[in-house]
Write an enzyme that holds these catalytic residues in place. Sequence first.
Site, PDB file in Angstrom:
ATOM      1  N   GLU A 186       3.659  34.745  14.293  1.00  0.00           N
ATOM      2  CA  GLU A 186       4.172  35.336  15.524  1.00  0.00           C
ATOM      3  C   GLU A 186       4.080  36.852  15.546  1.00  0.00           C
ATOM      4  OE1 GLU A 186       7.949  33.477  15.522  1.00  0.00           O
ATOM      5  OE2 GLU A 186       7.054  31.618  16.236  1.00  0.00           O
ATOM      6  N   ARG A 237       5.997  32.163  20.856  1.00  0.00           N
ATOM      7  CA  ARG A 237       5.356  32.742  19.682  1.00  0.00           C
ATOM      8  C   ARG A 237       6.136  33.943  19.158  1.00  0.00           C
ATOM      9  NH1 ARG A 237      -0.902  32.415  18.786  1.00  0.00           N
ATOM     10  NH2 ARG A 237      -0.984  32.838  16.582  1.00  0.00           N
ATOM     11  N   CYS A 238       7.428  33.737  18.996  1.00  0.00           N
ATOM     12  CA  CYS A 238       8.234  34.770  18.362  1.00  0.00           C
ATOM     13  C   CYS A 238       9.483  34.117  17.834  1.00  0.00           C
ATOM     14  CB  CYS A 238       8.598  35.890  19.324  1.00  0.00           C
ATOM     15  SG  CYS A 238      10.064  35.559  20.285  1.00  0.00           S
ATOM     16  N   GLN A 271       7.655  19.905  18.608  1.00  0.00           N
ATOM     17  CA  GLN A 271       7.561  20.858  17.497  1.00  0.00           C
ATOM     18  C   GLN A 271       8.601  20.533  16.422  1.00  0.00           C
ATOM     19  OE1 GLN A 271       6.739  24.444  20.579  1.00  0.00           O
ATOM     20  NE2 GLN A 271       7.050  25.154  18.505  1.00  0.00           N
TER      21      GLN A 271
END
Length: 806
Positions: free
Chosen positions: A760, A384-385, A237
Amino acid sequence: MNDITLTREEREAKLEGLGCRRKRVEDIRFTQGKGNYVDDLKLPGMLHGDFVRSPYAHARIKSINKDAALKVPGVLAVLTAEDLKGVNLAWMPTLAGDVQMVLADGKVLFQGQEVAFVVATDRYAADDGVVAVDVEYEALPVLIDPFKALEPDAPVLREDIKDKMDGAHGPRRHPNHIFEWTVGDKELTDAAFSKAEVAIKELISYQRVHPSPLETCQCVCSFDKIKGELTIWGTFQAPHVIRTVVALIAKLPEQKIHVISPDIGGGFGNKVGAYPGYICAAVASIVTGKPVKWVEDRIENLTATSFARDYHMTAEIAATKEGKVTALRVHVLADHGAFDACADPSKWPAGFFNIVTGSYDFPTAYVSVDGIYTNKAPGGVAYRCSFRVTEAAYCIERAMDILAQKLGMDPAELRMKNFIKPEQFPYHSALGWEYDSGDYQTALNKALETVKYEDLRKEQAAKREAFRRGETREIMGVGVCFFTEIVGAGPSKNCDILGIAMFDSCEIRLHPTGAGIARMGTKSQGQGHETTYAQIIASEIGIPAEDITVEEGNTDTAPYGLGTYGSRSTPVAGAAIATAARKIKAKAQMIAAYRLEVHEDDLEWDVDGFRVKGLPEKFMSMKDICWAAYNSVPPGMEPGLEAVSYYDPPNMTYPFGAYVCVMDIDVDTGVYKVRRFYALDDCGTRINPMIIEGQVHGGLTEAFAIAMGQEIRYDETGNVLTGSFMDFFLPTAMETPHWETDYTVTPSPHHPIGAKGVGESPNVGGVPAFSNAVNDAFSFLGSTHIQMPHDFWRNWQAAKRLGVTG
Ligand code: CDP
């Protein structure tokens, strides 16, 4: 010159710029099976690596015998910690300031830990080699329960640092203690609690879960001995960060390391950090002189790579009898597993957990977080935050519901009463953040009206009466959540990774024919950057989005960037795009002025070019300016039309949302039905509404999975009980509820195009909405809090505990 047959609207539509529901350009290759993922890569002579992993959660390694493995046909090498010590790579630094074993050095600390790396001519031979490696273990006492980690007689896990009473984040008070992090005004907060008219206190746990992207973590490393260059293709990522980490730990010159992230099949935080597989594949390639591929299987991914959450939060709220909050106090026991490998900005050992005051105007607050070691896999990633924001949102949104219950007040009304008001922005929270913009009342009102909230509450009251009379076995819950996120790490003044400021970058080159390429420091894992980034450029400089190629993920060609996670792409890289485009536009204006023989100030921007003020027929399109940039620029100006921008945001962005979930639960079976889920998101300026909806659908599906079923569970000896999708809940279209999406638009005042992140938000807001619905359903039976995940079995257990089923 511009096409005079087109209207202004038609010219705007042709650009497919901001606000356009442009179809995802990347889907052309994805839907035809033409994506190019790491495992698609096949290089001549490529070898394959696989790990021997520990069956024990805590054990001493007495011996490792490679002899039989080396006799397996095709097996070329078996690496152990002893081999890695020769190149000083038996341990590696983590992003959180700790060190982590690459291969087990003397002992193992979690089940599935990497013990040896077998390299073979194909994956099957490597697997046969793994089975043939003989490891002798001596089992040690196991520590799984985080609440026992700091007891005086708890087993000491990290013998390497047992006497080190100072860690990367300050003093440690026990060999299993990593850090204590505090923020806020303790005295003021304690004083507010001592005179509180009403107070609540609850242990709210957010269970250990896993991002489980469909594509697992993997890489191919190829070392060119002649050139002394290492090329790594990986599911990264943050490719540039990986390059820097490899340069630092392998002591290779950074320009001789090429990191390439091809297409990535989902990341969700799982692919931010560095894993032993990357190091072992690189070492194996250096040793053998051949490319080496390492691909995790699902069990390895779920048991050994980064987990998320595992936060045990004791939340207290003080309030007046009328429901005005006066103080918030939270203590967190943070289970980091065997090594502190959390992926947070360096100075934030608990990420941005201090967003825990949420959307509410708390006069004072105090948070303390204790990080601890246990015999579980390391990680602590932002699934996802944005760095512990989902834990914070879950904590405050559950606690507000518990307060509402104690006050006998409607949870939506309690929220409305305590919201930060529009005129308070920019708002300074008691825990140190400056919220950029918000209009919470409008958003919640819109949500409540759309779902007909009052009617739902009336229906619920009637159903509860019917339940009491024995006419139904179903209970109904209405879950309200209002969340505020903090995304876009981040301003260099408070965010860095390994000392590198968390800016991001964009380089735009426009070619003579009016087409161009934008290269980015971020890396999409499915978010659609190739589509949306081009839309920003289209609106900024009037070149149609279809004429802009967006390229990410190759450290040789992309400007240095910190990557994609924590919804930082739009807030940071999106701003870099706009600022790079504006540099181009400024030069374009000078070229147009020269060509139209007027002063620059006599020009005005008009959709896709510059027009002379007051002389509408004198116009030069950006397409024509591109051509002119390569043949007739003003004297003294350099030819060409390109710009690069490294954007260091002045602040984070603060997206928010109002979610409502309506659920029915059968108390005799625990089976739930999600009747309705409504999600209103405000992410400021909306670049592509269709992609936003897609992001919200995906994020809500993950939130549903977490709240209603996901958990990485261990038995008391540290065996992972949920190591495959048979046991770890990954919802399919069959289980996933229907999503209703909606929005308001409150632009960020400091972002060049007013955009905030969105990817997110649905995970952050969705989890408390589901959990509040379940808890709301049971609340009239005397329950204040039921721990997640709310699967059928736990719902049934709750009903049993509350005495309404047998
Ligand atoms: O960092 P990440 O890409 O995961 O998250 P993001 O910045 O929230 O963006 C997710 C996707 O939504 C990207 O394709 C964005 O361009 C798009 N988006 C949008 O269209 N409008 C916004 N205001 C925010 C994001």
